[in-house]
Scaffold this motif. Structure first.
Motif, PDB file in Angstrom:
ATOM      1  N   PRO A  42      10.589   6.862   3.908  1.00 25.08           N
ATOM      2  CA  PRO A  42      10.299   7.664   2.712  1.00 25.08           C
ATOM      3  C   PRO A  42       8.897   8.272   2.802  1.00 25.08           C
ATOM      4  CG  PRO A  42      11.017   5.433   2.132  1.00 25.08           C
ATOM      5  CD  PRO A  42      10.719   5.431   3.600  1.00 25.08           C
ATOM      6  N   VAL A  43       8.590   9.166   1.884  1.00 22.82           N
ATOM      7  CA  VAL A  43       7.238   9.707   1.770  1.00 22.82           C
ATOM      8  C   VAL A  43       6.366   8.643   1.114  1.00 22.82           C
ATOM      9  CG1 VAL A  43       5.808  11.487   0.702  1.00 22.82           C
ATOM     10  CG2 VAL A  43       8.090  12.062   1.589  1.00 22.82           C
ATOM     11  N   SER A  44       5.230   8.348   1.720  1.00 25.25           N
ATOM     12  CA  SER A  44       4.344   7.330   1.170  1.00 25.25           C
ATOM     13  C   SER A  44       3.964   7.661  -0.267  1.00 25.25           C
ATOM     14  CB  SER A  44       3.075   7.209   2.019  1.00 25.25           C
ATOM     15  OG  SER A  44       3.320   6.488   3.183  1.00 25.25           O
ATOM     16  N   GLY A  45       4.013   6.618  -1.104  1.00 24.12           N
ATOM     17  CA  GLY A  45       3.664   6.770  -2.500  1.00 24.12           C
ATOM     18  C   GLY A  45       4.794   7.234  -3.390  1.00 24.12           C
ATOM     19  N   ALA A  57       0.812  -1.220   0.000  1.00 23.87           N
ATOM     20  CA  ALA A  57       0.000   0.000   0.000  1.00 23.87           C
ATOM     21  C   ALA A  57       0.844   1.268   0.000  1.00 23.87           C
ATOM     22  CB  ALA A  57      -0.938  -0.012   1.210  1.00 23.87           C
ATOM     23  N   ASN A  58       1.915   1.310   0.798  1.00 23.58           N
ATOM     24  CA  ASN A  58       2.692   2.547   0.932  1.00 23.58           C
ATOM     25  C   ASN A  58       3.563   2.857  -0.276  1.00 23.58           C
ATOM     26  OD1 ASN A  58       2.896   1.513   4.249  1.00 23.58           O
ATOM     27  ND2 ASN A  58       1.974   3.474   3.704  1.00 23.58           N
ATOM     28  N   ALA A  59       3.782   1.888  -1.128  1.00 23.15           N
ATOM     29  CA  ALA A  59       4.562   2.149  -2.337  1.00 23.15           C
ATOM     30  C   ALA A  59       3.769   2.968  -3.349  1.00 23.15           C
ATOM     31  CB  ALA A  59       5.021   0.841  -2.966  1.00 23.15           C
ATOM     32  N   TYR A  60       2.440   2.988  -3.192  1.00 24.06           N
ATOM     33  CA  TYR A  60       1.597   3.611  -4.208  1.00 24.06           C
ATOM     34  C   TYR A  60       0.639   4.669  -3.663  1.00 24.06           C
ATOM     35  CZ  TYR A  60       3.141  -0.515  -6.797  1.00 24.06           C
ATOM     36  OH  TYR A  60       3.908  -1.488  -7.386  1.00 24.06           O
ATOM     37  N   ASN A  61       0.387   4.678  -2.365  1.00 26.75           N
ATOM     38  CA  ASN A  61      -0.649   5.540  -1.790  1.00 26.75           C
ATOM     39  C   ASN A  61      -0.081   6.466  -0.718  1.00 26.75           C
ATOM     40  OD1 ASN A  61      -3.489   4.283  -2.719  1.00 26.75           O
ATOM     41  ND2 ASN A  61      -2.048   2.620  -2.347  1.00 26.75           N
ATOM     42  N   THR A  62      -0.777   7.565  -0.490  1.00 25.96           N
ATOM     43  CA  THR A  62      -0.416   8.455   0.605  1.00 25.96           C
ATOM     44  C   THR A  62      -0.773   7.802   1.938  1.00 25.96           C
ATOM     45  OG1 THR A  62      -2.574   9.546   0.672  1.00 25.96           O
ATOM     46  CG2 THR A  62      -0.922  10.449  -0.854  1.00 25.96           C
ATOM     47  N   THR A  63      -0.174   8.303   3.003  1.00 21.68           N
ATOM     48  CA  THR A  63      -0.486   7.807   4.344  1.00 21.68           C
ATOM     49  C   THR A  63      -1.963   7.982   4.658  1.00 21.68           C
ATOM     50  OG1 THR A  63       1.745   8.348   5.113  1.00 21.68           O
ATOM     51  CG2 THR A  63       0.044   8.073   6.791  1.00 21.68           C
ATOM     52  N   ASP A  64      -2.520   9.137   4.322  1.00 15.48           N
ATOM     53  CA  ASP A  64      -3.933   9.405   4.609  1.00 15.48           C
ATOM     54  C   ASP A  64      -4.843   8.440   3.848  1.00 15.48           C
ATOM     55  OD1 ASP A  64      -3.274  11.424   6.333  1.00 15.48           O
ATOM     56  OD2 ASP A  64      -3.631  13.047   4.887  1.00 15.48           O
ATOM     57  N   TYR A  94       7.698  -3.890  18.803  1.00 19.02           N
ATOM     58  CA  TYR A  94       6.927  -2.661  18.690  1.00 19.02           C
ATOM     59  C   TYR A  94       7.723  -1.689  17.815  1.00 19.02           C
ATOM     60  CZ  TYR A  94       4.313  -4.316  22.816  1.00 19.02           C
ATOM     61  OH  TYR A  94       3.551  -5.047  23.693  1.00 19.02           O
ATOM     62  N   PRO A  95       7.143  -1.181  16.720  1.00 19.80           N
ATOM     63  CA  PRO A  95       7.899  -0.300  15.828  1.00 19.80           C
ATOM     64  C   PRO A  95       8.045   1.110  16.387  1.00 19.80           C
ATOM     65  CG  PRO A  95       5.659  -0.550  15.029  1.00 19.80           C
ATOM     66  CD  PRO A  95       5.786  -1.460  16.216  1.00 19.80           C
ATOM     67  N   SER A  96       9.075   1.764  15.904  1.00 16.02           N
ATOM     68  CA  SER A  96       9.316   3.164  16.228  1.00 16.02           C
ATOM     69  C   SER A  96       8.501   4.066  15.313  1.00 16.02           C
ATOM     70  CB  SER A  96      10.806   3.472  16.062  1.00 16.02           C
ATOM     71  OG  SER A  96      11.046   4.861  16.029  1.00 16.02           O
ATOM     72  N   GLU A  97       8.170   5.243  15.806  1.00 17.06           N
ATOM     73  CA  GLU A  97       7.494   6.220  14.958  1.00 17.06           C
ATOM     74  C   GLU A  97       8.381   6.670  13.797  1.00 17.06           C
ATOM     75  OE1 GLU A  97       5.914   9.482  17.101  1.00 17.06           O
ATOM     76  OE2 GLU A  97       4.488   8.284  18.260  1.00 17.06           O
ATOM     77  N   ALA A  98       9.690   6.450  13.932  1.00 15.98           N
ATOM     78  CA  ALA A  98      10.611   6.904  12.895  1.00 15.98           C
ATOM     79  C   ALA A  98      10.589   6.013  11.662  1.00 15.98           C
ATOM     80  CB  ALA A  98      12.031   6.970  13.469  1.00 15.98           C
ATOM     81  N   HIS A  99      10.471   4.674  11.867  1.00 24.37           N
ATOM     82  CA  HIS A  99      10.550   3.733  10.749  1.00 24.37           C
ATOM     83  C   HIS A  99       9.981   2.401  11.202  1.00 24.37           C
ATOM     84  CE1 HIS A  99      12.081   1.432   7.361  1.00 24.37           C
ATOM     85  NE2 HIS A  99      12.579   2.532   6.813  1.00 24.37           N
ATOM     86  N   PHE A 100       9.180   1.762  10.332  1.00 24.25           N
ATOM     87  CA  PHE A 100       8.528   0.517  10.731  1.00 24.25           C
ATOM     88  C   PHE A 100       9.515  -0.629  10.907  1.00 24.25           C
ATOM     89  CE2 PHE A 100       8.654   0.000   6.139  1.00 24.25           C
ATOM     90  CZ  PHE A 100       8.886  -1.361   5.957  1.00 24.25           C
ATOM     91  N   CYS A 101      10.710  -0.541  10.316  1.00 25.37           N
ATOM     92  CA  CYS A 101      11.727  -1.579  10.499  1.00 25.37           C
ATOM     93  C   CYS A 101      12.517  -1.405  11.793  1.00 25.37           C
ATOM     94  CB  CYS A 101      12.708  -1.582   9.326  1.00 25.37           C
ATOM     95  SG  CYS A 101      12.055  -2.308   7.810  1.00 25.37           S
ATOM     96  N   ARG A 160       9.570   2.460  -3.954  1.00 26.29           N
ATOM     97  CA  ARG A 160       9.432   1.083  -3.511  1.00 26.29           C
ATOM     98  C   ARG A 160      10.425   0.754  -2.407  1.00 26.29           C
ATOM     99  NH1 ARG A 160      10.564  -3.713  -6.906  1.00 26.29           N
ATOM    100  NH2 ARG A 160      11.401  -4.528  -4.968  1.00 26.29           N
ATOM    101  N   ASN A 161      11.483   1.551  -2.260  1.00 29.22           N
ATOM    102  CA  ASN A 161      12.561   1.190  -1.343  1.00 29.22           C
ATOM    103  C   ASN A 161      12.324   1.752   0.053  1.00 29.22           C
ATOM    104  OD1 ASN A 161      14.881   0.366  -0.120  1.00 29.22           O
ATOM    105  ND2 ASN A 161      16.281   1.326  -1.569  1.00 29.22           N
ATOM    106  N   TRP A 162      11.902   0.879   0.959  1.00 28.50           N
ATOM    107  CA  TRP A 162      11.648   1.251   2.347  1.00 28.50           C
ATOM    108  C   TRP A 162      12.611   0.536   3.303  1.00 28.50           C
ATOM    109  CZ3 TRP A 162       7.218   4.132   4.333  1.00 28.50           C
ATOM    110  CH2 TRP A 162       6.482   4.754   3.313  1.00 28.50           C
TER     111      TRP A 162
END
Length: 446
Positions: A399-402, A129-136, A208-215, A405-407
């Motif tokens: 990265p900015v959502s959308g 989802a995040n490779a193609y769409n905004t966070t909202d 539990y992920p960080s607010e900075a990065h899901f990894c 592909r590289n997260w």
């Protein structure tokens, strides 16, 4: 009263009266430690990659999704694990498709929820989802998709988890704070240069992920997201150290059917699936005090379902204590045990000799809140070198959502070897700062 309402009411009664009919009732006294867990997910979609609600890429999969296939799939699991509870994830189009097949499929799977306790949930974007769409937009899709799940299942049902492939920290925070869902299959461990999104850099067991990065595991209360982040497929650690299809091998090989059954056939494929399962249920269990294997078998896959039954049967026979529960149940069990990221995961593997699981190689992984560390050597431990050292106590940013592909979250040295700096080195040749943080957790390594 409509027939469908009566039918669902009967199924609801049967579920809650489970013991009377030989169906399991969740044992709320099960603890995380001292047990082996298996979670099994499947995806039902219309198009291969549904990048938005009305735009798709890849293959149209309507012909691969039939009521008969759903029934055969669930029977293949029950044949080996009569008390299994699995997770079904529907894409946006699969939740709304009005053709007869999908309407029947939704009813059948709803029946499995009431009969077995299966989890029914939503998969945004059909994985990426995040490779193609905004966070909202992803948040809106999550909200509306969950509402549709409740409408289909009835009785105010809400799943315990979301299946997503990859999901950004901002979206996992939304799940936790706005949707009251605290489990997400939100990373695909070690994935790089395969499919439509990259996301190497995390630990392979829950965190539990960080607010900075899901990894990145949360470092403190300030960046803490109360959403247990789960891997999507248990993979062979030796195969996974490659990027994509490097050296002619598939880096995603493990318990998944595409890289095993599809590549090597039934006999060798199941052999590798059992090898990967044993990494966790044998040595991993000894090292960590509990063990977890997770698999996702998309319903559209063309493989003989007797292979699924055989793998599950062999797993049950070899480790009779294993508990096959839904993804959401397992995540909540982990959340009950761990209130913060004070985990310390260790894994050891000697190669199976199949594909990228190199015979004659041994890998050791160390994973905690502060960093992950991988050491590769010969089977006797000779010439052991660092092939991955990723610190989590340093800044990170998604990265900015959308936008891409590289997260991935690539550290000082990354297992994929894609940068010039990713050359294996002896542990004692790392920087003084690296050695200091490693010594803090594992003094014996230095």
């Amino acid at each position: 009263m409509k027939i469908s309402v009566v039918f669902n009411s009967i199924l609801l009664f049967l579920f809650y009266a489970g013991n009377l009919l030989g169906q399991p009732v969740l044992n709320k006294e099960v603890s995380l430690t001292g047990h082996r867990f298996l979670t099994f997910n499947t995806v039902i979609r219309v198009n291969q990659i549904e990048i938005t609600r009305n735009k798709s890429i890849g293959q149209d999969e309507r012909d691969q999704h039939t009521p008969d296939k759903v029934i055969a799939f669930r029977n293949a699991i029950s044949a080996a694990f009569p008390d299994a509870r699995i997770t079904w994830a529907f894409s946006w189009l699969a939740l709304h498709d009005t053709t007869d097949n999908y309407r029947q499929i939704r009813k059948i799977v709803t029946g499995y929820h009431y009969r077995y306790g299966d989890e029914i949930t939503f998969i945004p974007g059909a994985y990426f989802a995040n490779a193609y769409n905004t966070t909202d937009q992803v948040n809106k899709d999550l909200h509306d998709g969950l509402a549709r799940i409740t409408e289909i299942v009835g009785h105010h049902y809400r799943p315990l988890s979301i299946l997503a492939g990859f999901l950004s920290s901002a979206n996992q925070k939304y799940l936790s704070e706005k949707e009251n869902i605290h489990v997400c299959q939100g990373n695909i461990w070690s994935q790089y240069a395969i499919d439509n999104q990259d996301g190497d850099g995390s630990v392979s067991y829950p965190y539990y992920p960080s607010e900075a990065h899901f990894c990145k595991p949360a470092q403190s209360g300030k960046d803490f997201i109360d959403c247990v982040n789960l891997d999507g497929w248990a993979v062979d650690f030796l195969a996974a150290r490659r990027a994509g299809f490097a050296d002619g091998f598939n880096s995603r090989m493990g318990v998944g059917p595409i890289e095993t059954l599809g590549k090597y056939g039934k006999k060798t494929g199941i052999q590798e699936m059992m090898h990967t399962t044993a990494i966790h249920f044998d040595e991993g269990f000894k090292l960590n005090g509990f063990a977890w294997v997770t698999n996702c078998w998309e319903l559209c896959l063309p493989y003989d379902m007797s292979c699924l039954t055989e793998w599950l049967h062999k797993t049950k026979k070899r480790w009779p204590d294993v508990k096959l529960m839904t993804q959401g149940e397992f995540g909540m069990l982990w959340r009950k045990h761990y209130k913060r990221n004070n985990f310390d995961y260790r894994f050891e593997e000697t190669g199976s000799g199949i594909g990228g699981s190199d015979a004659g190689k041994k890998i050791r992984w160390f994973m905690n809140k502060d960093f992950r560390l991988a050491l590769l050597s010969g089977t006797n431990g000779e010439n052991e070198k660092v092939i991955d050292f990723t610190r989590y106590d340093v800044p990170a940013e998604e990265p900015v959502s959308g936008s891409t592909r590289n997260w991935s979250l690539l550290g000082e040295i990354n297992q994929k070897g894609i940068r010039s700096r990713d050359r294996p080195v002896p542990v004692d040749s790392l920087s003084a700062a690296a050695k200091a943080i490693i010594r803090k957790h594992y003094p014996s390594l230095l």
